[in-house]
Write an enzyme that holds these catalytic residues in place. Structure first.
Site, short mmCIF file in Angstrom:
data_model
loop_
_atom_site.label_atom_id
_atom_site.label_comp_id
_atom_site.label_asym_id
_atom_site.label_seq_id
_atom_site.Cartn_x
_atom_site.Cartn_y
_atom_site.Cartn_z
N GLN A 196 0.86 -1.19 0.00
CA GLN A 196 0.00 0.00 0.00
C GLN A 196 0.89 1.23 0.00
O GLN A 196 1.70 1.41 0.92
CB GLN A 196 -0.87 -0.03 1.27
CG GLN A 196 -1.76 1.15 1.45
CD GLN A 196 -1.85 1.56 2.92
OE1 GLN A 196 -0.86 1.55 3.64
NE2 GLN A 196 -3.04 1.94 3.36
N SER B 37 1.65 6.89 2.18
CA SER B 37 2.44 7.90 2.89
C SER B 37 3.58 8.44 2.05
O SER B 37 4.21 7.71 1.28
CB SER B 37 3.02 7.30 4.18
OG SER B 37 2.01 6.74 4.96
N SER C 160 5.40 -0.76 3.73
CA SER C 160 5.67 -2.10 4.26
C SER C 160 5.68 -3.11 3.13
O SER C 160 4.78 -3.12 2.27
CB SER C 160 4.60 -2.51 5.28
OG SER C 160 4.53 -1.57 6.31
N GLU D 111 -7.89 -0.91 6.64
CA GLU D 111 -6.59 -0.98 7.32
C GLU D 111 -6.77 -0.96 8.84
O GLU D 111 -6.18 -1.75 9.56
CB GLU D 111 -5.73 0.21 6.88
CG GLU D 111 -4.36 0.21 7.54
CD GLU D 111 -3.44 1.30 6.98
OE1 GLU D 111 -3.95 2.29 6.43
OE2 GLU D 111 -2.22 1.15 7.12
N ASN E 285 -2.03 7.22 17.14
CA ASN E 285 -2.99 7.25 18.26
C ASN E 285 -3.72 8.60 18.33
O ASN E 285 -4.91 8.66 18.63
CB ASN E 285 -2.26 7.00 19.58
CG ASN E 285 -1.95 5.53 19.80
OD1 ASN E 285 -2.19 4.71 18.92
ND2 ASN E 285 -1.40 5.20 20.96
N GLU E 286 -2.97 9.67 18.06
CA GLU E 286 -3.59 11.01 18.13
C GLU E 286 -4.70 11.13 17.09
O GLU E 286 -5.78 11.67 17.37
CB GLU E 286 -2.54 12.12 17.91
CG GLU E 286 -1.52 12.29 19.03
CD GLU E 286 -0.49 11.18 19.07
OE1 GLU E 286 -0.21 10.56 18.02
OE2 GLU E 286 0.07 10.91 20.16
C1 LIG Z 1 5.28 0.00 11.16
C2 LIG Z 1 4.73 0.97 10.14
C3 LIG Z 1 4.27 0.51 8.92
C4 LIG Z 1 3.78 1.42 7.97
N1 LIG Z 1 3.37 0.91 6.75
C5 LIG Z 1 2.91 1.78 5.80
C6 LIG Z 1 2.52 1.29 4.51
O1 LIG Z 1 2.62 0.09 4.21
N2 LIG Z 1 2.08 2.17 3.59
C7 LIG Z 1 1.95 3.51 3.86
O2 LIG Z 1 1.49 4.25 2.99
N3 LIG Z 1 2.32 4.01 5.09
C8 LIG Z 1 2.79 3.17 6.05
N4 LIG Z 1 3.18 3.66 7.29
C9 LIG Z 1 3.14 5.11 7.52
C10 LIG Z 1 2.05 5.56 8.49
O3 LIG Z 1 0.78 5.47 7.91
C11 LIG Z 1 2.40 7.01 8.87
O4 LIG Z 1 3.66 6.98 9.54
C12 LIG Z 1 1.37 7.61 9.79
O5 LIG Z 1 0.16 7.84 9.09
C13 LIG Z 1 1.86 8.94 10.40
O6 LIG Z 1 2.34 9.79 9.42
P1 LIG Z 1 3.76 10.51 9.60
O7 LIG Z 1 4.75 9.46 9.94
O8 LIG Z 1 3.99 11.32 8.37
O9 LIG Z 1 3.61 11.46 10.86
P2 LIG Z 1 2.95 12.90 10.89
O10 LIG Z 1 1.64 12.88 10.20
O11 LIG Z 1 3.94 13.90 10.41
O12 LIG Z 1 2.69 13.09 12.42
C14 LIG Z 1 3.70 13.51 13.35
C15 LIG Z 1 3.08 13.64 14.73
O13 LIG Z 1 2.05 14.66 14.71
C16 LIG Z 1 0.83 14.12 15.18
N5 LIG Z 1 -0.28 14.71 14.41
C17 LIG Z 1 -0.33 14.89 13.07
N6 LIG Z 1 -1.53 15.43 12.73
C18 LIG Z 1 -2.25 15.57 13.87
C19 LIG Z 1 -3.54 16.07 14.18
N7 LIG Z 1 -4.38 16.53 13.21
N8 LIG Z 1 -3.95 16.06 15.47
C20 LIG Z 1 -3.12 15.59 16.46
N9 LIG Z 1 -1.87 15.13 16.24
C21 LIG Z 1 -1.45 15.11 14.96
C22 LIG Z 1 0.92 12.63 14.91
O14 LIG Z 1 0.07 11.90 15.77
C23 LIG Z 1 2.37 12.36 15.18
O15 LIG Z 1 2.60 12.19 16.57
C24 LIG Z 1 3.71 2.80 8.25
C25 LIG Z 1 4.16 3.26 9.50
C26 LIG Z 1 4.68 2.37 10.43
C27 LIG Z 1 5.16 2.90 11.74
#
Ligand SMILES: Cc1cc2nc3c(=O)[nH]c(=O)nc-3n(C[C@H](O)[C@H](O)[C@H](O)COP(=O)(O)OP(=O)(O)OC[C@H]3O[C@@H](n4cnc5c(N)ncnc54)[C@H](O)[C@@H]3O)c2cc1C
Length: 410
Positions: free
Chosen positions: A127, A130, A162, A245, A369-370
């Site tokens: 998928q 991101s 992933s 998901e 979680n947020e």
């Molecule tokens: C083990 C693992 C597997 C993954 N596999 C995939 C995959 O297969 N395909 C894929 O596309 N993605 C994948 N991801 C990515 C995952 O979906 C993103 O990491 C996740 O959605 C968070 O996005 P970010 O890392 O850009 O953090 P950000 O969106 O930049 O967030 C940073 C921090 O800000 C907080 N935050 C952001 N917006 C808000 C809000 N509106 N209100 C409150 N707090 C907020 C977040 O909670 C976080 O603590 C994977 C991630 C992990 C850890």
């Protein structure tokens, strides 16, 4: 009927599947997480046998490779399979996310071409949502797909993908009309991960493994039938996939032998002579109770989803509950291990340490979680909604993600 099916599942699993370590097993086998990380070819061979025996895609329609059975059979199989280590991790994303999305939003040709091979494990899927500047706010994505005759040319970067390193296909979101507001003008495509212009670079994490990747698309030509759903309406398909998901991650049954599960930690406490400690006993009892409630809630939501009753924001509740359970289990593990938590002297302790390092990922993957708390707050508790000030502005006028105005980047 279900009884026959259950009996058939029970005897097939007994004859073919590796059994989870039981609580009577010796402590050495308690946390061997490596056992489930069998090679891809071995997983494909097992998945094909599981499929041929009739235990994959149990509720999916027969015309798309499924078994065409009911919820009851799926539940019966899941209950029987709980005691086994099924080496099928490589197929969890495809069957849990892109698969149901193609079933719901794809066309007839896509369903017939892709779903049977996905179920049998002949083709592995990932998928690709991101990006470096678009995670929680996926709609800020900048990968682009530009129409060229009857196909599209894909450019951009994805991250945290992933399983991309062994996938054959991916479901990718790309912007097809940047003049529309950010949730519009997005389309979902099927991308061949072996096509020219696709580069996959594994990302190594603190556990020492490389579970996900960054993926680069340089002028990748998509197939004419690559579009899932309607052009510029990819957000609708993305919502379907994100919903699946959350359910897939949240309701994933935790193996009894996983290093942070009650069974494993209890066994470890016995081996280390910690099971008599009042504090440890209390923590273990609490872990057991929490594990049971998450398991039962997951089962309820999975049954509802399979019966076509979508859980809505309850998907966020189970996703959050699962992540919080992991976090709590790390505390219990630290109490059981005492100072050993920082200095492994055996395989079972090392497996717990690796799992502790991996737990924070569960609070991020599939929406942090947020973000789950935001959804619960807004949709279940009726709290004020995020104002979403950028919702109606054309995407190319926003400065979201890593996007900069022409003036800034010059
Ligand atoms: C083990 C693992 C597997 C993954 N596999 C995939 C995959 O297969 N395909 C894929 O596309 N993605 C994948 N991801 C990515 C995952 O979906 C993103 O990491 C996740 O959605 C968070 O996005 P970010 O890392 O850009 O953090 P950000 O969106 O930049 O967030 C940073 C921090 O800000 C907080 N935050 C952001 N917006 C808000 C809000 N509106 N209100 C409150 N707090 C907020 C977040 O909670 C976080 O603590 C994977 C991630 C992990 C850890």
């Amino acid at each position: 009927m279900t009884d026959d099916f259950r009996e058939r599942a029970r005897s097939w699993l007994a004859a073919n599947a590796p059994r989870r370590s039981s609580s009577e097993d010796d402590a050495e086998s308690a946390g061997s997480a490596e056992r489930v990380r069998t090679g891809i070819a071995e997983q494909q061979e097992f998945q094909a046998r599981l499929y041929d025996a009739g235990f994959v895609g149990i509720t999916w329609p027969k015309e798309y490779g499924g078994q065409g059975l009911t919820n009851a059979e799926q539940i019966a199989f899941s209950a029987e399979a709980r005691e086994y280590e099924l080496p099928v991790g490589a197929f969890v994303i495809g069957i849990g996310m892109p698969g149901p999305t193609i079933l719901e939003c794809g066309n007839e040709q896509q369903k017939k071409r892709y779903l049977p091979k996905m179920l049998r494990g002949e083709e592995i899927w990932c998928q690709l949502f991101s990006e470096p500047g678009a995670g929680s706010d996926v709609a800020s994505l900048q990968a682009s797909a530009v129409r060229d005759g009857d196909t599209w040319v894909l450019n951009g970067q994805k991250v945290w993908t992933s399983g991309a390193q062994y996938s054959d296909f991916g479901a990718v979101l790309a912007r097809t009309d940047p003049a529309q507001p950010k949730h519009k003008g997005i389309s979902m495509f099927i991308v061949d991960m072996h096509a020219p212009g696709v580069t996959v670079r594994p990302l190594r994490v603190a556990t020492g493994h490389a579970p996900f990747n960054e993926v680069f698309f340089d002028n990748v030509r998509l197939a004419p039938d690559a579009l899932i759903g309607e052009e510029n309406r990819g957000w609708d398909a993305a919502v379907v996939m994100l919903r699946n998901e959350r359910i897939a991650i949240g309701t994933m049954t935790q193996p009894r032998s996983s290093p942070l599960a009650y069974d494993s930690l209890r066994k470890l406490a016995d081996r280390l002579g910690r099971a008599g400690d009042q504090g440890v006993r209390r923590e273990l009892a609490s872990l057991y109770a929490r594990e049971q409630s998450v398991h039962l809630l997951g089962q309820l939501i999975r049954e509802d989803a399979m019966a076509g009753r979508f859980p809505g924001p309850r998907g966020s509740v189970i996703k959050l509950a699962g992540a919080e359970l992991g976090r709590y289990a790390t505390q219990v593990a630290a109490d059981v291990l005492g100072p050993q938590v920082a200095a492994a002297d055996s395989d079972d302790v090392r497996a717990v340490q690796i799992s502790i390092v991996a737990v924070p990922g569960g609070a991020i993957a599939g929406g942090t979680n947020e973000i789950q708390r935001n959804i619960i707050g807004e949709r279940m508790l009726g709290l004020a909604k995020d104002p979403g000030v950028d919702r109606n502005t054309p995407f190319n006028q926003l400065r979201v993600g890593t996007q900069r105005s022409a003036k800034e980047s010059s």
